[in-house]
Design a protein around this motif. Structure first.
Motif, PDB file in Angstrom:
ATOM      1  N   ALA A 306       0.812  -1.217   0.000  1.00  0.00           N
ATOM      2  CA  ALA A 306       0.000   0.000   0.000  1.00  0.00           C
ATOM      3  C   ALA A 306       0.846   1.268   0.000  1.00  0.00           C
ATOM      4  O   ALA A 306       0.306   2.364  -0.170  1.00  0.00           O
ATOM      5  N   GLY A 307       2.163   1.145   0.199  1.00  0.00           N
ATOM      6  CA  GLY A 307       3.022   2.325   0.229  1.00  0.00           C
ATOM      7  C   GLY A 307       2.807   3.192   1.447  1.00  0.00           C
ATOM      8  O   GLY A 307       2.930   4.421   1.381  1.00  0.00           O
ATOM      9  N   ILE A 308       2.482   2.583   2.583  1.00  0.00           N
ATOM     10  CA  ILE A 308       2.184   3.316   3.810  1.00  0.00           C
ATOM     11  C   ILE A 308       3.416   3.351   4.708  1.00  0.00           C
ATOM     12  O   ILE A 308       4.043   2.326   4.961  1.00  0.00           O
ATOM     13  N   THR A 309       3.762   4.536   5.181  1.00  0.00           N
ATOM     14  CA  THR A 309       4.877   4.713   6.107  1.00  0.00           C
ATOM     15  C   THR A 309       4.378   4.569   7.540  1.00  0.00           C
ATOM     16  O   THR A 309       3.329   5.109   7.892  1.00  0.00           O
ATOM     17  N   VAL A 310       5.134   3.854   8.361  1.00  0.00           N
ATOM     18  CA  VAL A 310       4.766   3.667   9.764  1.00  0.00           C
ATOM     19  C   VAL A 310       5.918   4.103  10.652  1.00  0.00           C
ATOM     20  O   VAL A 310       7.065   3.705  10.428  1.00  0.00           O
ATOM     21  N   LEU A 311       5.617   4.907  11.651  1.00  0.00           N
ATOM     22  CA  LEU A 311       6.582   5.256  12.679  1.00  0.00           C
ATOM     23  C   LEU A 311       6.170   4.549  13.963  1.00  0.00           C
ATOM     24  O   LEU A 311       5.077   4.796  14.491  1.00  0.00           O
ATOM     25  N   ASP A 312       7.014   3.653  14.428  1.00  0.00           N
ATOM     26  CA  ASP A 312       6.720   2.850  15.610  1.00  0.00           C
ATOM     27  C   ASP A 312       7.308   3.555  16.834  1.00  0.00           C
ATOM     28  O   ASP A 312       8.527   3.672  16.975  1.00  0.00           O
ATOM     29  N   VAL A 377      16.112   3.349  14.470  1.00  0.00           N
ATOM     30  CA  VAL A 377      17.110   4.276  14.970  1.00  0.00           C
ATOM     31  C   VAL A 377      17.289   4.025  16.450  1.00  0.00           C
ATOM     32  O   VAL A 377      16.439   3.423  17.096  1.00  0.00           O
ATOM     33  N   SER A 378      18.443   4.482  16.977  1.00  0.00           N
ATOM     34  CA  SER A 378      18.602   4.384  18.418  1.00  0.00           C
ATOM     35  C   SER A 378      17.434   5.129  19.035  1.00  0.00           C
ATOM     36  O   SER A 378      17.047   6.173  18.548  1.00  0.00           O
ATOM     37  N   THR A 379      16.855   4.596  20.056  1.00  0.00           N
ATOM     38  CA  THR A 379      15.581   5.080  20.567  1.00  0.00           C
ATOM     39  C   THR A 379      15.468   6.588  20.382  1.00  0.00           C
ATOM     40  O   THR A 379      16.453   7.291  20.488  1.00  0.00           O
ATOM     41  N   PRO A 380      14.273   7.085  20.051  1.00  0.00           N
ATOM     42  CA  PRO A 380      13.000   6.492  20.381  1.00  0.00           C
ATOM     43  C   PRO A 380      12.171   5.938  19.225  1.00  0.00           C
ATOM     44  O   PRO A 380      11.100   5.401  19.459  1.00  0.00           O
ATOM     45  N   ILE A 381      12.570   6.082  17.954  1.00  0.00           N
ATOM     46  CA  ILE A 381      11.624   5.831  16.873  1.00  0.00           C
ATOM     47  C   ILE A 381      12.171   4.805  15.884  1.00  0.00           C
ATOM     48  O   ILE A 381      13.322   4.859  15.506  1.00  0.00           O
ATOM     49  N   ALA A 382      11.309   3.888  15.459  1.00  0.00           N
ATOM     50  CA  ALA A 382      11.651   2.985  14.356  1.00  0.00           C
ATOM     51  C   ALA A 382      10.759   3.322  13.175  1.00  0.00           C
ATOM     52  O   ALA A 382       9.589   3.642  13.344  1.00  0.00           O
ATOM     53  N   ILE A 383      11.311   3.215  11.979  1.00  0.00           N
ATOM     54  CA  ILE A 383      10.568   3.626  10.790  1.00  0.00           C
ATOM     55  C   ILE A 383      10.423   2.482   9.816  1.00  0.00           C
ATOM     56  O   ILE A 383      11.372   1.772   9.537  1.00  0.00           O
ATOM     57  N   PHE A 384       9.230   2.341   9.299  1.00  0.00           N
ATOM     58  CA  PHE A 384       8.999   1.437   8.166  1.00  0.00           C
ATOM     59  C   PHE A 384       8.519   2.307   7.031  1.00  0.00           C
ATOM     60  O   PHE A 384       7.436   2.868   7.079  1.00  0.00           O
ATOM     61  N   ASP A 385       9.348   2.460   6.023  1.00  0.00           N
ATOM     62  CA  ASP A 385       8.988   3.290   4.878  1.00  0.00           C
ATOM     63  C   ASP A 385       9.258   2.513   3.595  1.00  0.00           C
ATOM     64  O   ASP A 385      10.397   2.376   3.173  1.00  0.00           O
ATOM     65  N   PRO A 386       8.220   1.979   2.975  1.00  0.00           N
ATOM     66  CA  PRO A 386       8.401   1.128   1.797  1.00  0.00           C
ATOM     67  C   PRO A 386       8.827   1.870   0.543  1.00  0.00           C
ATOM     68  O   PRO A 386       9.048   1.255  -0.484  1.00  0.00           O
ATOM     69  N   ASN A 387       8.939   3.194   0.612  1.00  0.00           N
ATOM     70  CA  ASN A 387       9.261   3.949  -0.596  1.00  0.00           C
ATOM     71  C   ASN A 387      10.691   4.465  -0.643  1.00  0.00           C
ATOM     72  O   ASN A 387      11.063   5.162  -1.579  1.00  0.00           O
ATOM     73  N   THR A 388      11.527   4.143   0.359  1.00  0.00           N
ATOM     74  CA  THR A 388      12.822   4.821   0.432  1.00  0.00           C
ATOM     75  C   THR A 388      14.016   3.890   0.441  1.00  0.00           C
ATOM     76  O   THR A 388      15.076   4.243   0.908  1.00  0.00           O
ATOM     77  N   ARG A 389      13.877   2.714  -0.113  1.00  0.00           N
ATOM     78  CA  ARG A 389      15.014   1.790  -0.150  1.00  0.00           C
ATOM     79  C   ARG A 389      16.237   2.423  -0.822  1.00  0.00           C
ATOM     80  O   ARG A 389      17.367   2.301  -0.331  1.00  0.00           O
ATOM     81  N   ARG A 390      16.004   3.142  -1.901  1.00  0.00           N
ATOM     82  CA  ARG A 390      17.126   3.713  -2.638  1.00  0.00           C
ATOM     83  C   ARG A 390      17.859   4.774  -1.831  1.00  0.00           C
ATOM     84  O   ARG A 390      19.036   5.032  -2.059  1.00  0.00           O
TER      85      ARG A 390
END
Length: 413
Positions: A306-312, A377-390
């Motif tokens: 779906a191309g959705i970015t998630v910040l955990d 990233v070192s705390t606090p946030i993890a990112i899942f972004d399916p559009n930025t592999r490059r």
């Protein structure tokens, strides 16, 4: 002794926590304008659209009951200097009138007609011509929503014309079902407002940010717009859902019905969100969107598709005992909102370092997620972004040697 089932004990515990975190002790009528101001305070001018019923109580303006027609109001809020408050916090007055040097205070309240509201939007458009529309969540009184949005706008330094859409919440933890039906009651009004704003030729771009149950209302309004018009208006480019109280199965269907020409969606999730844990139990134990682990299947594949970015934000610690308002209470996150997300930029764009963009120190690990990359990233946030592999090529090159090639192998270079 009668034994209470564990599920019931959890629900009771969460209810007590919600009660303790409520607005008990606040004075009523904070929206009565103060006569004195503070030279060191900041000002935030907000356009407020509501489907609530007007209240006769001074300084309350609108109740939690449902109104017959949407109402429009301009409210100017004074925010004390940073030396007198913590970034991410609403400094509620303990008594009235509020002291603008240390409290949030109301400076002016003006009712507007639709034509005057259109003029307000045009007068407040920045050079970016961007509008930010905020939709609050469950258990919010009118003044809760106004002050919280003013705090977000101020702390994020967002370059926007700020509009709040507030729906009829009774501001009670025992009114969950009433509030949910109130979001359904408000769908047409929000859709209509989104259409009017996005069709204004002076407006260049619209970002919508919704919290908790307001996410259901927001996605439903966009779904209706797509069904009526064949697509969501192209000016609505970004949708940010914070702690979304949304059934994951329903959200998937909503995305399908909105269609492929939809705005860019960004989710803030936290697996330790206690309010959503209660919502899950109330709602038949179906996962809530705001509690998912984006690294786990089936979610990671669906998010990628779906191309959705998630910040955990699970690892992020704030003062919210329910872990339900991290997006607004964390200084790092509110800065990220203003610097990147509200402006429609990719949070992991290599042109802006991760440390700068997230308030983090360094990249931690990277791992393959199908054809995408998930970065913690070192705390606090993890990112899942399916559009930025490059975008990781340069970073991998810089870090590969020091990390012994771990990063290269992790992302499949």
């Amino acid at each position: 002794m009668v034994q209470i089932p564990s599920s019931k004990r959890l629900a009771v515990t969460l209810f007590i926590g919600l009660l303790l975190g409520s607005c008990a002790g606040r004075p009523e009528g904070v929206l009565v304008p103060v006569k004195e101001t503070s030279a060191n305070a900041s000002k935030v001018d907000v356009l407020v659209a509501t489907t609530r019923k007007a209240s006769p109580a001074p300084g309350v303006l609108f109740s939690g009951e449902r109104g017959r027609e949407p109402q429009l109001t301009e409210i100017e809020i004074s925010i004390p200097p940073d030396s007198k408050r913590s970034i991410g916090q609403v400094q509620w007055p303990t008594r009235l009138p509020a002291d603008p040097s240390k409290d949030f205070a109301t400076l002016s309240v003006n009712e507007l007609t639709p034509d005057k509201a259109r003029g307000w939007v045009r007068e407040h458009l920045p050079k970016s011509r961007r509008v930010l529309i905020f939709v609050h969540g469950f258990n919010n009184r009118y003044e809760d929503a106004v002050y919280r949005f003013a705090q977000i706008v101020h702390d994020s330094r967002a370059d926007v014309a700020p509009i709040l859409f507030t729906w009829p919440s009774r501001g009670s933890i025992f009114a969950y079902n009433y509030d949910k039906e109130s979001t359904n009651f408000s769908r047409d009004a929000l859709e209509s407002m989104l259409r009017r704003v996005s069709e204004d030729p002076k407006v260049g771009e619209v970002t919508i940010m919704a919290h908790s149950m307001g996410s259901w209302l927001t996605v439903e309004a966009l779904r209706q717009m797509a069904i009526r018009d064949g697509r969501v208006n192209s000016k609505i480019q970004n949708v940010i859902l914070a702690s979304p109280d949304l059934d994951v199965d329903v959200f998937g269907r909503q995305m399908d019905e909105i269609g492929p020409k939809r705005p860019k969606f960004t989710l803030f999730v936290s697996q330790d969100d206690r309010a959503l844990a209660l919502s899950k139990r109330i709602s038949g134990n179906v996962d809530r969107l705001g509690q998912i682990d984006p690294r786990q299947e089936p979610y990671r594949s669906r998010l990628e598709e779906a191309g959705i970015t998630v910040l955990d934000l699970t690892a992020l610690q704030v003062g919210d005992r329910l872990n339900h308002g991290k997006f607004a209470e964390s200084p790092e996150v509110v800065k990220l909102l203003g610097n990147r997300l509200i402006a429609g930029q990719t949070v992991t764009d290599s042109k802006v370092g991760l440390g700068e963009g997230l308030g983090a120190i360094a990249i931690g690990t990277a791992q393959t997620v199908g054809n995408a990359a998930s970065v913690a990233v070192s705390t606090p946030i993890a990112i899942f972004d399916p559009n930025t592999r490059r975008s990781y090529g340069d970073q991998v090159g810089r870090l590969g040697e020091s990390l012994g090639g771990t990063v290269q192998s992790a992302v499949g270079q």
